[in-house]
Design an enzyme around this catalytic site. Sequence first.
Site, PDB file in Angstrom:
ATOM      1  N   THR A  29       0.833  -1.193   0.000  1.00  0.00           N
ATOM      2  CA  THR A  29       0.000   0.000   0.000  1.00  0.00           C
ATOM      3  C   THR A  29       0.877   1.256   0.000  1.00  0.00           C
ATOM      4  OG1 THR A  29      -1.945   1.022   1.003  1.00  0.00           O
ATOM      5  CG2 THR A  29      -0.347   0.084   2.535  1.00  0.00           C
ATOM      6  N   LYS A  33       3.654   1.717  -3.688  1.00  0.00           N
ATOM      7  CA  LYS A  33       3.090   1.005  -4.850  1.00  0.00           C
ATOM      8  C   LYS A  33       3.926   1.156  -6.120  1.00  0.00           C
ATOM      9  CE  LYS A  33      -1.760   0.773  -3.456  1.00  0.00           C
ATOM     10  NZ  LYS A  33      -3.141   1.136  -3.776  1.00  0.00           N
ATOM     11  N   ASP A  69      -6.486  -3.272  -7.677  1.00  0.00           N
ATOM     12  CA  ASP A  69      -7.374  -2.221  -7.144  1.00  0.00           C
ATOM     13  C   ASP A  69      -8.619  -2.017  -8.006  1.00  0.00           C
ATOM     14  OD1 ASP A  69      -6.213  -1.422  -4.734  1.00  0.00           O
ATOM     15  OD2 ASP A  69      -4.807  -0.066  -5.715  1.00  0.00           O
ATOM     16  N   GLY A  94     -10.710  12.330 -10.062  1.00  0.00           N
ATOM     17  CA  GLY A  94      -9.374  12.092  -9.533  1.00  0.00           C
ATOM     18  C   GLY A  94      -8.509  11.448 -10.598  1.00  0.00           C
ATOM     19  N   ALA A  95      -7.203  11.519 -10.380  1.00  0.00           N
ATOM     20  CA  ALA A  95      -6.272  10.954 -11.373  1.00  0.00           C
ATOM     21  C   ALA A  95      -5.037  10.391 -10.688  1.00  0.00           C
ATOM     22  CB  ALA A  95      -5.889  12.031 -12.383  1.00  0.00           C
ATOM     23  N   GLY A  96      -5.156  10.074  -9.404  1.00  0.00           N
ATOM     24  CA  GLY A  96      -4.034   9.474  -8.669  1.00  0.00           C
ATOM     25  C   GLY A  96      -3.990   7.976  -8.909  1.00  0.00           C
ATOM     26  N   GLY A  97      -3.267   7.268  -8.043  1.00  0.00           N
ATOM     27  CA  GLY A  97      -3.068   5.830  -8.229  1.00  0.00           C
ATOM     28  C   GLY A  97      -4.378   5.063  -8.278  1.00  0.00           C
ATOM     29  N   ALA A  98      -5.286   5.334  -7.344  1.00  0.00           N
ATOM     30  CA  ALA A  98      -6.556   4.589  -7.308  1.00  0.00           C
ATOM     31  C   ALA A  98      -7.387   4.905  -8.545  1.00  0.00           C
ATOM     32  CB  ALA A  98      -7.326   4.942  -6.041  1.00  0.00           C
ATOM     33  N   TYR A 185     -12.788   5.026   2.350  1.00  0.00           N
ATOM     34  CA  TYR A 185     -13.456   4.105   3.284  1.00  0.00           C
ATOM     35  C   TYR A 185     -13.250   4.483   4.744  1.00  0.00           C
ATOM     36  CZ  TYR A 185      -8.810   1.990   3.015  1.00  0.00           C
ATOM     37  OH  TYR A 185      -7.463   1.795   3.006  1.00  0.00           O
ATOM     38  N   GLY A 206     -16.647   2.476  -0.045  1.00  0.00           N
ATOM     39  CA  GLY A 206     -15.376   1.928  -0.534  1.00  0.00           C
ATOM     40  C   GLY A 206     -15.014   0.564   0.039  1.00  0.00           C
TER      41      GLY A 206
HETATM   42  N1  LIG Z   1     -11.593   1.421  -1.350  1.00  0.00           N
HETATM   43  C1  LIG Z   1     -10.374   1.011  -1.690  1.00  0.00           C
HETATM   44  O1  LIG Z   1     -10.093  -0.203  -1.748  1.00  0.00           O
HETATM   45  C2  LIG Z   1      -9.324   2.014  -2.028  1.00  0.00           C
HETATM   46  C3  LIG Z   1      -8.162   1.624  -2.724  1.00  0.00           C
HETATM   47  C4  LIG Z   1      -7.208   2.602  -3.039  1.00  0.00           C
HETATM   48  C5  LIG Z   1      -7.420   3.924  -2.650  1.00  0.00           C
HETATM   49  N2  LIG Z   1      -8.555   4.259  -1.967  1.00  0.00           N
HETATM   50  C6  LIG Z   1      -8.809   5.657  -1.569  1.00  0.00           C
HETATM   51  O2  LIG Z   1      -8.828   6.461  -2.740  1.00  0.00           O
HETATM   52  C7  LIG Z   1      -8.386   7.787  -2.423  1.00  0.00           C
HETATM   53  C8  LIG Z   1      -7.307   8.214  -3.422  1.00  0.00           C
HETATM   54  O3  LIG Z   1      -6.161   7.385  -3.243  1.00  0.00           O
HETATM   55  P1  LIG Z   1      -4.881   7.509  -4.208  1.00  0.00           P
HETATM   56  O4  LIG Z   1      -3.919   6.483  -3.769  1.00  0.00           O
HETATM   57  O5  LIG Z   1      -5.308   7.544  -5.628  1.00  0.00           O
HETATM   58  O6  LIG Z   1      -4.342   8.981  -3.814  1.00  0.00           O
HETATM   59  P2  LIG Z   1      -3.428   9.951  -4.691  1.00  0.00           P
HETATM   60  O7  LIG Z   1      -2.601   9.182  -5.657  1.00  0.00           O
HETATM   61  O8  LIG Z   1      -2.764  10.845  -3.701  1.00  0.00           O
HETATM   62  O9  LIG Z   1      -4.473  10.833  -5.562  1.00  0.00           O
HETATM   63  C9  LIG Z   1      -5.335  11.735  -4.930  1.00  0.00           C
HETATM   64  C10 LIG Z   1      -6.272  12.387  -5.967  1.00  0.00           C
HETATM   65  O10 LIG Z   1      -7.170  13.225  -5.242  1.00  0.00           O
HETATM   66  C11 LIG Z   1      -7.160  14.540  -5.816  1.00  0.00           C
HETATM   67  N3  LIG Z   1      -7.390  15.503  -4.743  1.00  0.00           N
HETATM   68  C12 LIG Z   1      -6.789  15.529  -3.517  1.00  0.00           C
HETATM   69  N4  LIG Z   1      -7.259  16.560  -2.792  1.00  0.00           N
HETATM   70  C13 LIG Z   1      -8.175  17.206  -3.589  1.00  0.00           C
HETATM   71  C14 LIG Z   1      -9.000  18.354  -3.417  1.00  0.00           C
HETATM   72  N5  LIG Z   1      -9.008  19.044  -2.271  1.00  0.00           N
HETATM   73  N6  LIG Z   1      -9.825  18.702  -4.426  1.00  0.00           N
HETATM   74  C15 LIG Z   1      -9.850  17.993  -5.585  1.00  0.00           C
HETATM   75  N7  LIG Z   1      -9.078  16.914  -5.819  1.00  0.00           N
HETATM   76  C16 LIG Z   1      -8.257  16.528  -4.831  1.00  0.00           C
HETATM   77  C17 LIG Z   1      -5.801  14.679  -6.443  1.00  0.00           C
HETATM   78  O11 LIG Z   1      -5.885  15.671  -7.444  1.00  0.00           O
HETATM   79  P3  LIG Z   1      -4.556  16.306  -8.142  1.00  0.00           P
HETATM   80  O12 LIG Z   1      -4.143  15.303  -9.187  1.00  0.00           O
HETATM   81  O13 LIG Z   1      -5.053  17.576  -8.698  1.00  0.00           O
HETATM   82  O14 LIG Z   1      -3.538  16.461  -7.042  1.00  0.00           O
HETATM   83  C18 LIG Z   1      -5.570  13.279  -6.998  1.00  0.00           C
HETATM   84  O15 LIG Z   1      -6.219  13.132  -8.241  1.00  0.00           O
HETATM   85  C19 LIG Z   1      -7.907   7.738  -0.966  1.00  0.00           C
HETATM   86  O16 LIG Z   1      -8.926   8.239  -0.147  1.00  0.00           O
HETATM   87  C20 LIG Z   1      -7.694   6.252  -0.703  1.00  0.00           C
HETATM   88  O17 LIG Z   1      -7.899   5.915   0.664  1.00  0.00           O
HETATM   89  C21 LIG Z   1      -9.507   3.329  -1.661  1.00  0.00           C
END
Ligand SMILES: NC(=O)c1ccc[n+]([C@@H]2O[C@H](COP(=O)([O-])OP(=O)(O)OC[C@H]3O[C@@H](n4cnc5c(N)ncnc54)[C@H](OP(=O)(O)O)[C@@H]3O)[C@@H](O)[C@H]2O)c1
Length: 239
Positions: A29, A33, A69, A94-98, A185, A206
């Site tokens: 995690t 990753k 994922d 969103g456009a991060g890892g998830a 979640y 989630g």
């Molecule tokens: N349910 C599950 O099994 C599972 C699995 C994986 C992740 N998740 C959850 O998914 C979420 C994202 O995880 P990640 O690993 O992808 O994180 P990450 O790589 O840090 O990406 C975060 C994303 O959120 C956007 N963001 C953050 N703050 C923001 C704001 N105030 N306004 C608008 N956009 C915002 C970012 O936009 P920018 O690109 O503009 O910075 C980016 O696209 C987390 O809450 C994580 O716990 C859940």
Amino acid sequence: MVAFEVPAGHAPAAISAARTLGISGLMVTMPHKAEVIDALDDLTESARELGAVNSIYWSGEQLVGHNTDGEGLVRSLQLDRGYQVIGQRCAVIGAGGAARSVVHALAQGEASEVVVVNRTPERAEIAATLAGSRGRVGSPADIAEVDLVVNATSVGMGASADAVDPTPFDPGLLHPDQVVVDLVYQPLETPLLRAARRMGATAVDGLGMLVHQAALTIERWTGQEPDIEAMAAAARRSL
Ligand SMILES: NC(=O)c1ccc[n+]([C@@H]2O[C@H](COP(=O)([O-])OP(=O)(O)OC[C@H]3O[C@@H](n4cnc5c(N)ncnc54)[C@H](OP(=O)(O)O)[C@@H]3O)[C@@H](O)[C@H]2O)c1
């Protein structure tokens, strides 16, 4: 299974230790990753395309990195909700890892369209390419036009039960024909899901994705299907 707290920057050392100790498999995690990739012998196609690994297994003498994922989300919608993504218009916020993993999996699941809406447009471009010809970058207005909306931003994470925290987009765009999934979640009940219900949409938390992404890995390790209900109950208790 046991949890190892690995400090940032030490993923390769952890993988080397897993080889030495004869550990049968690992789940990975944040923040490891991407960094873990260089320490592995091979990657599956999805892990290679995404540049991110959440699941590691042995194939003979080779330690292989995989990503479950997005597939976990698609599976959870299918098995827990009877919802098929095939032919659906989807928006991923969103456009991060998830988000990237979900965009890839929705396209693999033959969603008709995967629109990526993100605060930083350059990152949205990169994520949208993972859906090939089904993907494009969109704006918040697109959210009203799709069947499935997935919040893959971290907005809503850590919100208190009665919080009126900001949602990742204006929930006024939602309507009763939509399914809205929040990947966040912690908490399970986010401000976005409360708002989605108020708008008449079907709200999905989630937990299902969390359980199914892990179940896919356990299945790979053991060759057996784990008890999803037991896993979900345990996850719900601990959350
Ligand atoms: N349910 C599950 O099994 C599972 C699995 C994986 C992740 N998740 C959850 O998914 C979420 C994202 O995880 P990640 O690993 O992808 O994180 P990450 O790589 O840090 O990406 C975060 C994303 O959120 C956007 N963001 C953050 N703050 C923001 C704001 N105030 N306004 C608008 N956009 C915002 C970012 O936009 P920018 O690109 O503009 O910075 C980016 O696209 C987390 O809450 C994580 O716990 C859940």
